[in-house]
Design an enzyme around this catalytic site. Structure first.
Site, PDB file in Angstrom:
ATOM      1  N   HIS A  24       0.837  -1.200   0.000  1.00 55.19           N
ATOM      2  CA  HIS A  24       0.000   0.000   0.000  1.00 55.19           C
ATOM      3  C   HIS A  24       0.871   1.248   0.000  1.00 55.19           C
ATOM      4  CE1 HIS A  24      -4.110  -1.670   1.513  1.00 55.19           C
ATOM      5  NE2 HIS A  24      -3.600  -2.397   0.540  1.00 55.19           N
TER       6      HIS A  24
ATOM      7  N   LYS B 294       1.019  -0.455  15.156  1.00 50.22           N
ATOM      8  CA  LYS B 294       2.427  -0.519  15.568  1.00 50.22           C
ATOM      9  C   LYS B 294       2.780  -1.756  16.388  1.00 50.22           C
ATOM     10  CE  LYS B 294       3.651   2.963  13.386  1.00 50.22           C
ATOM     11  NZ  LYS B 294       4.339   2.608  12.152  1.00 50.22           N
TER      12      LYS B 294
ATOM     13  N   TYR C 121       3.818   6.374  10.142  1.00 51.92           N
ATOM     14  CA  TYR C 121       3.011   5.217   9.745  1.00 51.92           C
ATOM     15  C   TYR C 121       3.871   4.163   9.043  1.00 51.92           C
ATOM     16  CZ  TYR C 121      -1.284   2.736   8.499  1.00 51.92           C
ATOM     17  OH  TYR C 121      -2.285   1.787   8.399  1.00 51.92           O
TER      18      TYR C 121
ATOM     19  N   TYR D   3      -9.404   5.291   7.906  1.00 49.97           N
ATOM     20  CA  TYR D   3      -9.578   5.552   9.342  1.00 49.97           C
ATOM     21  C   TYR D   3     -10.576   6.697   9.463  1.00 49.97           C
ATOM     22  CZ  TYR D   3      -5.139   3.042  10.261  1.00 49.97           C
ATOM     23  OH  TYR D   3      -4.132   2.094  10.353  1.00 49.97           O
TER      24      TYR D   3
ATOM     25  N   PRO E 115      -4.298  -0.172  18.799  1.00 51.26           N
ATOM     26  CA  PRO E 115      -4.055  -0.629  17.417  1.00 51.26           C
ATOM     27  C   PRO E 115      -4.218   0.469  16.350  1.00 51.26           C
ATOM     28  CG  PRO E 115      -6.155  -1.435  18.209  1.00 51.26           C
ATOM     29  CD  PRO E 115      -5.477  -0.801  19.383  1.00 51.26           C
TER      30      PRO E 115
HETATM   31  C1  PHB Z   1      -6.142  -4.660  10.812  1.00 54.28           C
HETATM   32  O1  PHB Z   1      -6.154  -4.901   9.575  1.00 54.28           O
HETATM   33  O2  PHB Z   1      -6.509  -5.501  11.659  1.00 54.28           O
HETATM   34  C2  PHB Z   1      -5.665  -3.305  11.284  1.00 54.28           C
HETATM   35  C3  PHB Z   1      -5.086  -2.444  10.362  1.00 54.28           C
HETATM   36  C4  PHB Z   1      -4.633  -1.197  10.789  1.00 54.28           C
HETATM   37  C5  PHB Z   1      -4.774  -0.836  12.124  1.00 54.28           C
HETATM   38  C6  PHB Z   1      -5.347  -1.722  13.049  1.00 54.28           C
HETATM   39  C7  PHB Z   1      -5.797  -2.959  12.622  1.00 54.28           C
HETATM   40  O3  PHB Z   1      -4.338   0.392  12.533  1.00 54.28           O
END
Ligand code: PHB
Ligand code: APR
Length: 390
Positions: free
Chosen positions: A72, A297, A385, A201, A293
């Site tokens: 990505h 990280k 990130y 997000y 989450p």
């Molecule tokens: C996930 O795909 O489970 C996932 C991806 C990004 C995040 C948290 C969880 O920040």
């Protein structure tokens, strides 16, 4: 029994350390409380920093990752009904992240360990560490009802937040820093195509939502929920309705619904234990720190801990130098605290806090508008990130 490095825990931290040690010819044994199937049954995040991809390549377990992982170049922040893309590739001079489930990372490491004929003792009961403040540490455990003792040079406590390694350190020798967030994440895994090609997000008045994925045919979605919510009160329909209500319309319209194959609620916390070394016992991964989450990280911090710990152990055995293991705690904590900050910032900016005032809500939106309108601000988000340098 004897080995050079005793590793407690067969999660990503323990398995990655074991694999790197095997390839360096350093003998190690992993002791795991659960069965291999149980370890693989855990659903966890799956966004790998470039540094972690490099470590998996060095460990010789990146073949399937490169075949199946999704590279990505960016992700989106959604707020005020619109989407702003963070162009990771452009803002970081070409860096990317790879979407590849933690379960798959664990599976690849397990397969490599088995192929190498390295020893992993699963379903080890009553694991205890002893003598790590001297020169002859040992790990005591019970296997099939028989008490065993594993003599070693070093112990790597890779046994996660609820493990025994950190608990075995004398109270006065360790400092703990924690923040528990007043909400959780209700997550759903479903074999449906993702609503968007990159992660989204979302900061919404109803609460946070995240659109992620495991592959082009398997999606991973989350919505923020109150701490007293119960997963049995959330039908799939109720979940998808709430998810779509929190997304920009174009993304909501693209959500394909389908039966959940996993559904669970996870709490969010920030946690760091300092230091990470106690004589011949080292803490690594979730045994030493937890991040919410939101910044993806957790797995990546486990990888950088293992980078520093493996390099130090290799130096000890191959170069007869203890400079690396002596510097481990300070070096790992420097990167951990920066990732804790980023994870806390992402969580603070994207969630509805129960006690939040209207002014604080405006501050959140102002911060997100600033990121969306400033190359400097979005570069800061991007470099965190994709992962700060090791
Ligand atoms: C996930 O795909 O489970 C996932 C991806 C990004 C995040 C948290 C969880 O920040
Ligand atoms: N004895 C032996 N093994 C133990 C013990 C014990 N007393 N306690 C825990 N374990 C095992 C657990 O069963 C688990 O398999 O240690 C392992 C720890 O693995 P994780 O909790 O996954 O921690 P880590 O390997 O550091 O990986 C961190 O996993 O939980 C996610 O979000 C986290 O992505 C991050 C990653």
């Amino acid at each position: 029994m004897r080995t050079q490095v005793a590793i407690i825990g067969a999660g990503p931290s323990g398995l990655l350390l074991g694999q790197l040690l095997n390839r360096a010819g350093i003998d190690n044994i992993i002791l795991e409380r659960k069965s291999g199937d149980y370890v693989l049954s855990r659903i966890r995040a799956g966004v790998l920093e470039q540094g972690m991809v490099g470590m998996l390549e060095e460990a010789g377990v990146a073949e399937r990752l490169h075949e199946e992982g999704l590279v990505h170049d960016g992700f989106a922040l959604a707020f005020n009904g619109r989407r702003h893309r963070i162009d990771l590739h452009t803002l970081t001079g070409g860096k990317t992240v790879t979407v590849y489930g933690q379960t798959e990372v664990t599976r690849d490491l397990m397969r490599a360990r088995e192929a190498a004929g390295a020893v992993t003792i699963y379903e080890a009961d009553d694991v205890r560490v002893d003598g790590f403040d001297g020169d002859h540490p040992k790990v005591l455990f019970v296997q099939n009802g028989m008490s065993q003792s594993l003599d070693c040079d070093f112990i790597a406590g890779c046994d996660g937040f609820h493990g025994i390694s950190r608990q075995s350190v004398p109270e006065g020798a360790i400092s703990e820093f924690e923040r528990v967030y007043p909400f959780g994440w209700l997550g759903v895994l479903a074999d449906v195509p993702p609503a968007a090609h990159e992660l989204v997000y979302a900061n919404d008045a109803r609460g946070f939502a995240l659109c992620s994925m495991r592959s082009a045919t398997r999606s991973r979605y989350y919505v923020q929920v109150a701490l007293d919510e119960r997963v049995e009160d959330w039908s799939d329909d109720r979940f998808y309705d709430e998810l779509r209500a929190r997304l920009p319309q174009d993304v909501a319209d693209a959500v394909v619904t389908g039966p959940s194959i996993e559904k669970s609620i996870a709490p969010l916390r920030s946690f760091v234990a300092e230091p990470m070394r106690f004589g011949r016992l080292f803490l690594a991964g979730d045994a030493s720190h937890i991040v919410p989450p939101t910044g993806a990280k957790g797995l990546n911090l486990a990888a950088s801990d293992i980078r520093y710990l493996f390099d130090g152990l290799r130096e000890h055995y191959l170069d007869k130098s203890d400079a690396g293991i002596d510097a481990y705690s300070q070096k790992a904590l420097s990167r951990i605290w920066k990732a804790e900050r980023f994870s806390w910032w992402m969580t603070s900016m994207l969630h509805r806090f129960p006690s939040q005032s209207p002014f604080e809500q405006r501050m959140q939106l102002a911060e997100l508008e600033y990121v969306a309108s400033s190359v400097a601000a979005s570069t800061s988000v991007a470099e965190n990130y994709v992962g700060l340098p090791y």
